[in-house]
Write a protein that holds these residues in place. Sequence first.
Motif, PDB file in Angstrom:
ATOM      1  N   GLY A  87      32.465  31.688  49.114  1.00 43.36           N
ATOM      2  CA  GLY A  87      31.487  32.696  49.485  1.00 43.36           C
ATOM      3  C   GLY A  87      31.980  33.805  50.388  1.00 43.36           C
ATOM      4  N   ALA A  88      33.263  33.783  50.710  1.00 39.57           N
ATOM      5  CA  ALA A  88      33.798  34.911  51.469  1.00 39.57           C
ATOM      6  C   ALA A  88      33.729  36.159  50.594  1.00 39.57           C
ATOM      7  N   GLN A  89      33.320  37.253  51.192  1.00 38.87           N
ATOM      8  CA  GLN A  89      33.285  38.510  50.437  1.00 38.87           C
ATOM      9  C   GLN A  89      34.513  39.365  50.748  1.00 38.87           C
ATOM     10  N   GLY A  90      35.518  38.699  51.224  1.00 42.46           N
ATOM     11  CA  GLY A  90      36.781  39.360  51.490  1.00 42.46           C
ATOM     12  C   GLY A  90      37.687  38.401  52.218  1.00 42.46           C
ATOM     13  N   VAL A  91      38.962  38.674  52.118  1.00 41.34           N
ATOM     14  CA  VAL A  91      39.944  37.856  52.834  1.00 41.34           C
ATOM     15  C   VAL A  91      40.827  38.768  53.667  1.00 41.34           C
ATOM     16  N   VAL A  92      41.271  38.210  54.773  1.00 38.25           N
ATOM     17  CA  VAL A  92      42.267  38.867  55.610  1.00 38.25           C
ATOM     18  C   VAL A  92      43.522  38.010  55.491  1.00 38.25           C
ATOM     19  N   VAL A  93      44.580  38.611  54.974  1.00 36.04           N
ATOM     20  CA  VAL A  93      45.783  37.853  54.620  1.00 36.04           C
ATOM     21  C   VAL A  93      46.872  38.174  55.637  1.00 36.04           C
ATOM     22  N   PRO A  94      47.329  37.165  56.375  1.00 37.71           N
ATOM     23  CA  PRO A  94      48.275  37.440  57.466  1.00 37.71           C
ATOM     24  C   PRO A  94      49.693  37.698  56.966  1.00 37.71           C
ATOM     25  N   LEU A  95      50.455  38.370  57.806  1.00 41.32           N
ATOM     26  CA  LEU A  95      51.912  38.419  57.674  1.00 41.32           C
ATOM     27  C   LEU A  95      52.392  38.975  56.333  1.00 41.32           C
ATOM     28  N   VAL A  96      51.744  40.013  55.869  1.00 38.80           N
ATOM     29  CA  VAL A  96      52.176  40.635  54.617  1.00 38.80           C
ATOM     30  C   VAL A  96      53.258  41.665  54.952  1.00 38.80           C
ATOM     31  N   SER A  97      54.419  41.473  54.368  1.00 38.17           N
ATOM     32  CA  SER A  97      55.591  42.247  54.789  1.00 38.17           C
ATOM     33  C   SER A  97      56.156  43.167  53.724  1.00 38.17           C
ATOM     34  N   THR A  98      55.741  42.973  52.483  1.00 43.19           N
ATOM     35  CA  THR A  98      56.295  43.794  51.401  1.00 43.19           C
ATOM     36  C   THR A  98      55.184  44.195  50.433  1.00 43.19           C
ATOM     37  N   PRO A  99      55.410  45.239  49.666  1.00 43.63           N
ATOM     38  CA  PRO A  99      54.395  45.589  48.657  1.00 43.63           C
ATOM     39  C   PRO A  99      54.234  44.493  47.612  1.00 43.63           C
ATOM     40  N   GLU A 100      55.292  43.741  47.358  1.00 39.37           N
ATOM     41  CA  GLU A 100      55.163  42.632  46.406  1.00 39.37           C
ATOM     42  C   GLU A 100      54.184  41.586  46.959  1.00 39.37           C
ATOM     43  N   GLN A 101      54.333  41.278  48.217  1.00 35.16           N
ATOM     44  CA  GLN A 101      53.402  40.317  48.820  1.00 35.16           C
ATOM     45  C   GLN A 101      51.981  40.885  48.818  1.00 35.16           C
ATOM     46  N   ALA A 102      51.870  42.145  49.091  1.00 32.34           N
ATOM     47  CA  ALA A 102      50.538  42.768  49.063  1.00 32.34           C
ATOM     48  C   ALA A 102      49.932  42.683  47.666  1.00 32.34           C
ATOM     49  N   ALA A 103      50.756  42.889  46.660  1.00 32.55           N
ATOM     50  CA  ALA A 103      50.271  42.801  45.285  1.00 32.55           C
ATOM     51  C   ALA A 103      49.840  41.374  44.944  1.00 32.55           C
ATOM     52  N   GLU A 104      50.566  40.406  45.471  1.00 34.23           N
ATOM     53  CA  GLU A 104      50.168  39.013  45.253  1.00 34.23           C
ATOM     54  C   GLU A 104      48.809  38.724  45.890  1.00 34.23           C
ATOM     55  N   ALA A 105      48.627  39.201  47.094  1.00 33.37           N
ATOM     56  CA  ALA A 105      47.331  39.009  47.760  1.00 33.37           C
ATOM     57  C   ALA A 105      46.219  39.654  46.937  1.00 33.37           C
ATOM     58  N   ALA A 106      46.473  40.875  46.489  1.00 33.05           N
ATOM     59  CA  ALA A 106      45.457  41.579  45.693  1.00 33.05           C
ATOM     60  C   ALA A 106      45.169  40.837  44.393  1.00 33.05           C
ATOM     61  N   ALA A 107      46.221  40.339  43.760  1.00 31.04           N
ATOM     62  CA  ALA A 107      46.041  39.622  42.493  1.00 31.04           C
ATOM     63  C   ALA A 107      45.235  38.347  42.683  1.00 31.04           C
ATOM     64  N   ALA A 108      45.386  37.719  43.831  1.00 30.39           N
ATOM     65  CA  ALA A 108      44.649  36.481  44.093  1.00 30.39           C
ATOM     66  C   ALA A 108      43.150  36.743  44.211  1.00 30.39           C
ATOM     67  N   CYS A 109      42.776  37.996  44.411  1.00 25.43           N
ATOM     68  CA  CYS A 109      41.361  38.352  44.600  1.00 25.43           C
ATOM     69  C   CYS A 109      40.664  38.799  43.317  1.00 25.43           C
ATOM     70  N   ARG A 110      41.432  39.027  42.254  1.00 24.13           N
ATOM     71  CA  ARG A 110      40.823  39.495  41.005  1.00 24.13           C
ATOM     72  C   ARG A 110      41.249  38.598  39.840  1.00 24.13           C
ATOM     73  N   TYR A 111      40.414  38.604  38.830  1.00 23.12           N
ATOM     74  CA  TYR A 111      40.629  37.779  37.647  1.00 23.12           C
ATOM     75  C   TYR A 111      41.542  38.518  36.670  1.00 23.12           C
ATOM     76  N   PRO A 112      42.174  37.789  35.749  1.00 19.07           N
ATOM     77  CA  PRO A 112      42.923  38.452  34.675  1.00 19.07           C
ATOM     78  C   PRO A 112      41.997  39.414  33.916  1.00 19.07           C
ATOM     79  N   PRO A 113      42.486  40.571  33.502  1.00 22.82           N
ATOM     80  CA  PRO A 113      43.892  40.971  33.544  1.00 22.82           C
ATOM     81  C   PRO A 113      44.294  41.676  34.829  1.00 22.82           C
ATOM     82  N   ARG A 114      43.363  41.932  35.742  1.00 27.84           N
ATOM     83  CA  ARG A 114      43.727  42.638  36.969  1.00 27.84           C
ATOM     84  C   ARG A 114      44.430  41.742  37.970  1.00 27.84           C
ATOM     85  N   GLY A 115      44.233  40.444  37.850  1.00 21.98           N
ATOM     86  CA  GLY A 115      44.832  39.547  38.824  1.00 21.98           C
ATOM     87  C   GLY A 115      45.030  38.162  38.248  1.00 21.98           C
TER      88      GLY A 115
END
Lengths: 254, 254, 254, 254, 254, 254
Positions: A87-115
Amino acid sequence: MSNNLLTDRFAQGEIARGAWLAVPSSISAEIVARTGVDYCCVDMQHGAVGYSDAIPMMQAVRAEGVTPLVRVSANDMAEIGRALDAGAQGVVVPLVSTPEQAAEAAAACRYPPRGVRSFGPIRASVAAGSSEIDALEQVLCAVMVETDEGLANVEAIAATPGVGAIYVGPADLSLALGLPPKYEHDDPTHESSIQRIRKACESAGIVAGIHCADGDMARRRLAQGFRMVTVANDAKSIGAAVAAELAAAVASSD
Amino acid sequence: MSNNLLTDRFAQGEIARGAWLAVPSSISAEIVARTGVDYCCVDMQHGAVGYSDAIPMMQAVRAEGVTPLVRVSANDMAEIGRALDAGAQGVVVPLVSTPEQAAEAAAACRYPPRGVRSFGPIRASVAAGSSEIDALEQVLCAVMVETDEGLANVEAIAATPGVGAIYVGPADLSLALGLPPKYEHDDPTHESSIQRIRKACESAGIVAGIHCADGDMARRRLAQGFRMVTVANDAKSIGAAVAAELAAAVASSD
Amino acid sequence: MSNNLLTDRFAQGEIARGAWLAVPSSISAEIVARTGVDYCCVDMQHGAVGYSDAIPMMQAVRAEGVTPLVRVSANDMAEIGRALDAGAQGVVVPLVSTPEQAAEAAAACRYPPRGVRSFGPIRASVAAGSSEIDALEQVLCAVMVETDEGLANVEAIAATPGVGAIYVGPADLSLALGLPPKYEHDDPTHESSIQRIRKACESAGIVAGIHCADGDMARRRLAQGFRMVTVANDAKSIGAAVAAELAAAVASSD
Amino acid sequence: MSNNLLTDRFAQGEIARGAWLAVPSSISAEIVARTGVDYCCVDMQHGAVGYSDAIPMMQAVRAEGVTPLVRVSANDMAEIGRALDAGAQGVVVPLVSTPEQAAEAAAACRYPPRGVRSFGPIRASVAAGSSEIDALEQVLCAVMVETDEGLANVEAIAATPGVGAIYVGPADLSLALGLPPKYEHDDPTHESSIQRIRKACESAGIVAGIHCADGDMARRRLAQGFRMVTVANDAKSIGAAVAAELAAAVASSD
Amino acid sequence: MSNNLLTDRFAQGEIARGAWLAVPSSISAEIVARTGVDYCCVDMQHGAVGYSDAIPMMQAVRAEGVTPLVRVSANDMAEIGRALDAGAQGVVVPLVSTPEQAAEAAAACRYPPRGVRSFGPIRASVAAGSSEIDALEQVLCAVMVETDEGLANVEAIAATPGVGAIYVGPADLSLALGLPPKYEHDDPTHESSIQRIRKACESAGIVAGIHCADGDMARRRLAQGFRMVTVANDAKSIGAAVAAELAAAVASSD
Amino acid sequence: MSNNLLTDRFAQGEIARGAWLAVPSSISAEIVARTGVDYCCVDMQHGAVGYSDAIPMMQAVRAEGVTPLVRVSANDMAEIGRALDAGAQGVVVPLVSTPEQAAEAAAACRYPPRGVRSFGPIRASVAAGSSEIDALEQVLCAVMVETDEGLANVEAIAATPGVGAIYVGPADLSLALGLPPKYEHDDPTHESSIQRIRKACESAGIVAGIHCADGDMARRRLAQGFRMVTVANDAKSIGAAVAAELAAAVASSD
Ligand SMILES: [Mg+2]
Ligand SMILES: [Mg+2]
Ligand SMILES: [Mg+2]
Ligand SMILES: [Mg+2]
Ligand SMILES: [Mg+2]
Ligand SMILES: [Mg+2]
């Protein structure tokens, strides 16, 4: 307009003031939510909150018309999915250091094909008011930039599709800069780093957020252009408030 | 000297400042206990605390060298025994209106022949540091005078053997006097009733205690001769503190 | 209009359909509340729900705009106060057999001078949206008539000031009449007793309520004039629904 | 034969050896139940167990084919009903001092017309394997004789219909006799009182039970004719066992 | 001298005897801690303990002046951080097979620049008695060598900066060596592997620790030079102790 | 024959019908288990169940002679080990896309030399009725094929040693195929993909399982040759059942 008041606020260019929940109780969560904050973030990284505690806390927060968020303990797809399903309407993801990691965080929040999020919105559909993918994907993906590597990559992180905010962790950022873990420093490096992060967000058109020591600092950060500011923390608040009353009781009586 | 720091303080003529716990969490209990209060009272009458929550809270309080108390929901022998067995070093018994009721509360705190408590000190022996009857009986029996009948009988209640304190409940006392449920009133009846209770305690050689709205009121009550004052409540503190930070964040920013 | 949707409904002559909660989880409570019922009653007499479980359940129910009630385990002032302080907007009091008992139940729901409730509305003020006495007293006192003595006294019970509803417990009433503990019987005594209770309520101008085995029975009770009907129970529902799916899976496959 | 292995044993003239559960965990309950005891009694009088903890403990006990009992905190109809509804197949009722009190305890265990229990067997029907009254009433009502008044009335208590056992509380009985709260004494009064209770049970044709300090004492009590003996307590066992291993580790190593 | 009694002991060349906690209860944790052990390790790898259970357990352990540790389920930075933030004064990290993995475990225990731990010491500051980095970093990083790869790399693992102890898991080590999962074997490979680990620790100047079946084995391991020995486990202790009392009760009575 | 009724059924060529548990309560788990299903799977990926909740649920399921499973949140060795140690007699591993991932899941379920599971069967030995490796390894490793990559690799996944079943997640599979997240589609791709998975299992001699929307779909899947079908989900069942009763109550009454 969606069922997510926080992302709606941000979409409309508004700011948001929130609180941090580290005490594992739906009672304290409810009390904090009733103060009029815009979001309450259940801290599962540094807070004393287990998964079994977090759900009633988010239920209590939602009941007040306040947006529940979760700070997850890691940039972990399964944990992010668990928080959103709960039921969280958002997540705060710690220690993101690269755009790849940021993309992983974003992908975890959306369903295929966006995530890559897996479908099973037991309480996400309650929060979203719908089981439709579009509604369920109305969640904030806020990544924390708080390492030296993250700082170096902040512009690319901010530009990562699906990232809705960068949330500055000033204490970890201090350590990354060789400073003690404080929210503010005389040393100009810390402050300029924070402003660099803010500007990266503005350039990328996403929200700049920051953890603040108190309401006064939050006010100053808002004045600088930060749009998501945490003004208080339940654990610190309770200790400070009781200590203040105790001091008042002692003051002239001894 | 015993293992009960609170009754020791009172025996030595000292005062005690405490806090009230209504949030069902050992985390908030620990935070409150660390402020330096002398006692923390787990409120099982009006607090959101069930029995399963109360024990970890008392464990956390005791760890800080603070005396754990329980306000029971009723003047009930079994419930008082449960609270003491769980490690409370005293009970606050609400709505005591007659010396007979006061004697029942006192009897529930001691073993035969002095009382009617049943033996089984699972955590009482932890709190007392012993399983000896003498050590286990080192607990505070505080009765609340907060009804009109209780007020009328206060001198007899104060003189009841085994009662260690009268703890004034100013809100219920207000209602008993036909006033709104506040801690203080302009109407002199409320204040004179409070002072009557205090004097009854002083005459009987027991402790006068009172629930206070904040540290300032506690300081004033101490100055009047009250010796057991509650300076803060976890639930109210957290709400007030977060609201204050939120207000500070809003103040000049909007 | 008050913050209590259920008593408002009844004041406007409307009916209410509700559900019974015996499973100790805020998740199942939320699911049930979202079905569109008017009230959800946390069953602390026969349900598997302890006090530590009940609060998150009531928080979840309230979040859906549904009125949370508690069936207490006994006609006990302290327990009724605990339920109301925890946010119940009404109590269902079992086994009320005399008008004196009914008056005690009613008194436990109101503050002096109307009753004997003690002040400390930790979540009652959340439910009521206010800490004012008038708002806090907007709660339903429903007493259960389900013993032979209660049946004999039902008219006097219904006429007791402060009682807002009589809620029939058909199973206990069966036992009181020498019948097996069922909701309905061919034997006319059971049904005539139920109708006598209903008429007593109508004469006294209070709500007649009844526990029903299912929606069909609830519909029939509504048609008779009952205004508060419980259509389902979480525990029975889950068992029946899973069993039905299992039966469907077995049906033609073996 | 019924679903209650303990009352079946007693009906067949057999003895039963059991354990006491004071630690609020279904894990420790399961471990204890797997040792081969005949019953496990969840201690809600002196144990650290709240209602929310007790149900999973009883589920774990039942899974091992062991009879779950509850020692209630008081001779209270509602609490006894709650324990039985939660799946206890018997209750141990403390501090029963008169045949009237014994009759109240017995009545709380049976439905009208034999008693006053209210119908709602959420887990009682699981334990009994049926929702029929006859099956549900297959529970043990064990009353504790442990006060001087109880001792004086023991023959009448034992003869009270519906009482299935008297369970001696040797520590409270010690206090009642002016002795320290121990299981055994050199003073012959304590032992003769225990034997008087046993004989009263034998004359009345009910089970004599007794709380024992350890297995050796239990063996001796069985030899005397006691038929229900508690051989161990989870809390004491864990402390003693760990302390013994620690002592073994220290012994020759320092 | 620090607030960490265990690392202080080790710094002074002393030994430590501890206990293992697998039962999710602060009551059993307190009982075990009171036996006089030097540390209590909450087992979140193989114990029945969730995060929501672990915190009250560590609060109870700390209250007795005993050092709380956590065995994490994996060599995972976020989980190690969660355990330390929750008040563990050390972690036991399973299945460490390479010096790189050992370095990761060590880094998870310290803040930048020495490590990668994120700052947010909600209860770590309680345990450390300070929020200073130096105090917070006074934690034990114990890595488990229990795989064949780990054994092959043990000297390098022991030499990894930041690793304070190697804790041998004899059962997993048995499986790694093709033996059944026991604490000791006649086969000399197992024992020689254990001694190789001990010597690697001694050469590297760190603590050699080992999980033991009982106090007797712990004593023997201490005599060999192991300095951190676990003498008992709550779950096994309770089962063994109750079974022993039951056996004593049965012995001569049947 | 082993202690694992589910793997025994599969070994004998039988089918199994099960239920899904997303509500964090041992009460609802018990109710579901008593319907006669063959397995109950605690959903720790999408269900509202934390680790502290899951154990009492599995204890309740086992008590009914039903096989407890856990769907883990990720293909994570430590989490799989935790589930099995807690008494799951099998795991359902989501989002397995390659034979390498399948092999990792399988390895997490067995001890060296067959796998990498760490030894510490606190409740696994209860479930298995033994602490012997052979008995402990009698668990089902079911992997979910529900991504496009997984579908492409399904034959290799099915042939991976140690994998006992492929369990189809039709909703995630829909998303992988560019369809909305439903259990069935008119689009033939979805159905043909499901049949491809089934055939892969049949060729490899393992069990084909599938998540179903209801009993009717389960019956149809069984007829196709699926051998492990989930017929119901606690959360959906409770909502549907209460809603149906509410509808029945409304139907003709308004
Ligand atoms: Mg940070
Ligand atoms: Mg009061
Ligand atoms: Mg009834
Ligand atoms: Mg006793
Ligand atoms: Mg190991
Ligand atoms: Mg899936």
